[in-house]
Scaffold this motif. Sequence first.
Motif, PDB file in Angstrom:
ATOM      1  N   SER A 129      -6.294   1.685   5.348  1.00  0.00           N
ATOM      2  CA  SER A 129      -5.302   2.266   6.178  1.00  0.00           C
ATOM      3  C   SER A 129      -3.816   1.732   5.598  1.00  0.00           C
ATOM      4  O   SER A 129      -3.540   1.236   4.720  1.00  0.00           O
ATOM      5  N   ASP A 130      -2.836   2.333   6.298  1.00  0.00           N
ATOM      6  CA  ASP A 130      -1.404   2.118   6.148  1.00  0.00           C
ATOM      7  C   ASP A 130      -0.975   0.435   6.090  1.00  0.00           C
ATOM      8  O   ASP A 130      -0.325   0.033   5.520  1.00  0.00           O
ATOM      9  N   LYS A 131      -2.092  -0.173   7.057  1.00  0.00           N
ATOM     10  CA  LYS A 131      -1.733  -1.723   7.220  1.00  0.00           C
ATOM     11  C   LYS A 131      -2.014  -2.258   5.983  1.00  0.00           C
ATOM     12  O   LYS A 131      -1.367  -3.132   5.413  1.00  0.00           O
ATOM     13  N   GLU A 132      -3.112  -1.911   5.027  1.00  0.00           N
ATOM     14  CA  GLU A 132      -3.422  -2.643   3.914  1.00  0.00           C
ATOM     15  C   GLU A 132      -2.510  -2.068   2.816  1.00  0.00           C
ATOM     16  O   GLU A 132      -2.137  -2.956   1.754  1.00  0.00           O
ATOM     17  N   LEU A 133      -1.950  -0.995   2.984  1.00  0.00           N
ATOM     18  CA  LEU A 133      -1.056  -0.400   2.073  1.00  0.00           C
ATOM     19  C   LEU A 133       0.154  -1.292   2.178  1.00  0.00           C
ATOM     20  O   LEU A 133       0.925  -1.439   0.880  1.00  0.00           O
ATOM     21  N   GLU A 134       0.369  -1.828   3.197  1.00  0.00           N
ATOM     22  CA  GLU A 134       1.914  -2.691   3.595  1.00  0.00           C
ATOM     23  C   GLU A 134       1.419  -4.070   2.428  1.00  0.00           C
ATOM     24  O   GLU A 134       2.585  -4.816   2.193  1.00  0.00           O
ATOM     25  N   SER A 135       0.447  -4.547   2.015  1.00  0.00           N
ATOM     26  CA  SER A 135       0.117  -5.613   1.706  1.00  0.00           C
ATOM     27  C   SER A 135       0.335  -5.520  -0.110  1.00  0.00           C
ATOM     28  O   SER A 135       0.082  -6.494  -0.715  1.00  0.00           O
ATOM     29  N   ILE A 136       0.674  -4.446  -0.354  1.00  0.00           N
ATOM     30  CA  ILE A 136       0.969  -3.975  -1.769  1.00  0.00           C
ATOM     31  C   ILE A 136       2.428  -3.910  -2.221  1.00  0.00           C
ATOM     32  O   ILE A 136       3.136  -3.092  -1.398  1.00  0.00           O
ATOM     33  N   GLU A 137       2.836  -4.632  -3.202  1.00  0.00           N
ATOM     34  CA  GLU A 137       4.222  -4.665  -3.623  1.00  0.00           C
ATOM     35  C   GLU A 137       4.248  -4.269  -4.873  1.00  0.00           C
ATOM     36  O   GLU A 137       3.423  -4.509  -5.877  1.00  0.00           O
TER      37      GLU A 137
ATOM     38  N   ARG B 220       3.788   5.506  -3.494  1.00  0.00           N
ATOM     39  CA  ARG B 220       3.512   6.570  -2.901  1.00  0.00           C
ATOM     40  C   ARG B 220       2.007   7.186  -3.688  1.00  0.00           C
ATOM     41  O   ARG B 220       2.258   7.330  -4.699  1.00  0.00           O
ATOM     42  N   LEU B 221       1.080   7.217  -2.892  1.00  0.00           N
ATOM     43  CA  LEU B 221      -0.238   7.720  -3.759  1.00  0.00           C
ATOM     44  C   LEU B 221      -0.368   9.105  -3.341  1.00  0.00           C
ATOM     45  O   LEU B 221      -0.217   9.429  -2.381  1.00  0.00           O
ATOM     46  N   THR B 222      -0.948   9.566  -4.347  1.00  0.00           N
ATOM     47  CA  THR B 222      -1.476  11.283  -4.202  1.00  0.00           C
ATOM     48  C   THR B 222      -2.752  11.199  -3.674  1.00  0.00           C
ATOM     49  O   THR B 222      -3.654   9.976  -4.084  1.00  0.00           O
ATOM     50  N   ASP B 223      -3.518  12.164  -3.250  1.00  0.00           N
ATOM     51  CA  ASP B 223      -4.928  12.395  -2.941  1.00  0.00           C
ATOM     52  C   ASP B 223      -5.648  11.831  -3.926  1.00  0.00           C
ATOM     53  O   ASP B 223      -6.832  11.416  -3.841  1.00  0.00           O
TER      54      ASP B 223
END
Length: 297
Positions: free
Chosen positions: A59-67, A49-52
């Motif tokens: 995008s959210d797609k790239e965020l899904e590549s992070i574990e 969960r990232l803050t501002d």
Amino acid sequence: MNGLSLSELCCLFCCPPCPSRIAAKLAFLPPEPTYSIQTDETGARGTLRLTDRAEWQFSDKELESIEVFYTRSKRGNRIACMFVRCASNPKYTILFSHGNAVDIGQMASFYIGLGSRINCNIFSYDYSGYGASTGKPLERNLYADIDAAWQALRARYGISPDCVILYGQSIGTVPTVDLASRFECAAVILHSPLMSGMRVAFPDTRRTWCFDPFPSIDKASKISSPVLVIHGTEDEVIDFSHGLEMYEKCPHTVEPLWVEGAGHNDVELYGQYLERLKNFITTEILSSIRMMPQMGG
């Protein structure tokens, strides 16, 4: 690692000096956390969960590549870890020890951009007291933190040492050099390295004192892997001379990258930065290993 006032210098040497006090005065500036990790019922997996303030650029797609997940250091601190899948079939994974005054939330966008351009996955972690990691930012914790990250990378993802590149930036070169002096890996990248804490605070220092924190200069000769040193010639935080000395001390260096006119925080903005990394990763690592004498495991 800013300059010290006269009163701070007096305090530094009259308290009496000990490594943790000097380290705290010279180096550690943990920011307010820019992220949180929500773990599942087992605690093995987490959601980022990232803050501002993380300034996420994708995008959210790239965020899904992070574990993200937690591991535990030998000193008992809970260490936040981040694995960024940037490439479909990478030869190497970079174990990245970031610079000061940032956390892995702020670095996440940079990791995706860097990894996708050099065809490497990136594994990173926060030092004790940074981001979602517990504990205090101390020198001895720094070494335990990278040990925990190293073990988690190998155990969780099954990545062998000969497929890991250790990358340290600024204060991150301290744990990187320490780990590289004790374990073999594919290669090491030292970005704006420092020789030692005292040599940053007092440029005329010519020896390592017993209370000198971060004595990377004394460990560099034990690094058995190929080393690429990167430094800006106009670095206002860690003088360029530190990069030169570290380059001289490491036994198996390749041609360094001295970025003319670059300071401490803008080396990545110069075109030769990415080009040098690409060439090192795609060509020089293997050729350097072939030229090195055979070493034991």
